[in-house]
Motif scaffolding. Structure first.
Motif, short mmCIF file in Angstrom:
data_model
loop_
_atom_site.label_atom_id
_atom_site.label_comp_id
_atom_site.label_asym_id
_atom_site.label_seq_id
_atom_site.Cartn_x
_atom_site.Cartn_y
_atom_site.Cartn_z
N PHE A 21 71.76 0.68 -15.41
CA PHE A 21 71.90 1.57 -16.56
C PHE A 21 70.76 1.36 -17.55
CE2 PHE A 21 75.39 4.25 -16.22
CZ PHE A 21 76.41 3.63 -15.54
N GLY A 22 70.33 0.11 -17.69
CA GLY A 22 69.16 -0.12 -18.54
C GLY A 22 67.92 0.57 -17.99
N SER B 13 62.93 -5.60 -16.05
CA SER B 13 61.50 -5.63 -16.36
C SER B 13 60.89 -4.24 -16.21
CB SER B 13 60.77 -6.60 -15.44
OG SER B 13 61.37 -7.86 -15.48
N VAL B 14 61.28 -3.52 -15.17
CA VAL B 14 60.75 -2.15 -15.00
C VAL B 14 61.20 -1.28 -16.19
CG1 VAL B 14 60.89 -0.09 -13.58
CG2 VAL B 14 60.61 -2.31 -12.51
N ALA B 15 62.45 -1.44 -16.60
CA ALA B 15 62.92 -0.67 -17.75
C ALA B 15 62.15 -1.04 -19.01
CB ALA B 15 64.42 -0.93 -17.95
N LEU B 42 67.58 -4.09 -24.12
CA LEU B 42 67.25 -4.68 -22.82
C LEU B 42 67.13 -6.19 -22.92
CD1 LEU B 42 64.67 -2.18 -21.41
CD2 LEU B 42 66.90 -2.69 -20.49
N VAL B 43 66.60 -6.68 -24.06
CA VAL B 43 66.53 -8.13 -24.26
C VAL B 43 67.94 -8.72 -24.30
CG1 VAL B 43 65.99 -9.83 -26.04
CG2 VAL B 43 64.27 -8.22 -25.33
N VAL B 44 68.86 -8.01 -24.96
CA VAL B 44 70.24 -8.48 -25.01
C VAL B 44 70.83 -8.55 -23.61
CG1 VAL B 44 72.53 -7.80 -25.79
CG2 VAL B 44 70.65 -7.77 -27.38
#
Lengths: 141, 112
Positions: A21-22, B13-15, B42-44
């Motif tokens: 989802f990210g 990482s891609v995100a 994303l870090v969370v």
């Protein structure tokens, strides 16, 4: 024993789904044409990914402190994501960062017209940014 | 365990790289703000995922702080871009009152 391994497998699946989802949010950020659509991509699946990952980690690390703190983290994400999305989209709407030809239904314009207030920028733009994605008069590129 | 770590952190990482692309390309500041907000989320997710792979649970403290304060940056930039941080209109000069009496029309704010 079996319950532990089942929970670990379920947790792994949830973790991968949360990461997916990210990734969806990242792809949407790059591919979408407009500020509001990028906001949609950057907040909704993103928060769902955080939620799924947190649930997966809770199932794997079976500890009360981790569960409590991850609950706090998810709650904070759910509370703060709409606030920032609302602020950014409201300011972006007023500063013409929105492609109005892509909007199928503009309720805010109808509401501001009904109230008699002018919508759009007031003409005195504050310093710091030039409006981008101005609504094109011709067909979009 | 290791392939799962590669998959999860590879996806994140891609995100993150895609968010960086939007951070660089975004034609306005608000696009970059959205990208920064997504990067923080994303870090969370990544920090929470690291708990699965045996990292010490003191990262939870950092996780709570990041998720609590991650939106402050985007709200501040949005308030700045929207003009809510500029000073209020300065007080009118003493000579302006006579000009207002000379004008027959109403205040100029309603004409916008």
């Amino acid at each position: 024993m079996i319950l532990n391994s089942v929970l670990d497998v379920v947790a792994a699946v949830l973790l991968v789904t949360g990461a997916l989802f990210g990734l969806t949010a990242g792809i949407g950020l790059v591919r979408f044409p407009d500020l509001l659509t990028r906001m949609h991509a950057g907040t909704k699946p993103q928060v769902l990914g955080v939620l799924l990952s947190a649930v997966g980690v809770t199932l794997a690390v079976r500890s009360a402190m981790v569960t409590g703190l991850l609950l706090v983290v998810v709650l904070l994400q759910v509370i703060t994501a709409p606030v920032s999305a609302h602020m950014v989209s409201r300011v972006g709407y007023r500063r013409d960062n929105v492609r109005r030809d892509l909007l199928s239904f503009d309720q805010l314009a109808q509401a501001t017209e009904a109230l008699g207030r002018p919508s759009g920028t007031s003409g005195e733009d504050p310093p710091g940014d030039t409006p981008a994605d101005a609504p094109p008069a011709a067909s979009p590129t | 365990m290791i392939p799962l770590a590669v998959v999860v952190f590879g996806l994140l990482s891609v995100a993150a790289v895609l968010c960086l692309v939007r951070l660089g390309r975004g034609p306005s500041m608000l696009d970059r703000v959205v990208a920064t907000d997504s990067l923080l989320a994303l870090v969370v997710t990544g920090l929470a995922a690291s708990l699965f792979f045996g990292v010490d649970s003191t990262v939870l403290t950092a996780l709570v702080v990041v998720s609590m304060l991650g939106f402050v940056g985007s709200v501040s930039v949005a308030r700045y871009v929207g003009g809510m941080l500029t000073e209020a209109d300065p007080e009118p000069e003493p000579g302006a009152e006579s000009r207002d009496e000379a004008e027959p029309a109403g205040p100029s704010e309603e004409q916008r």
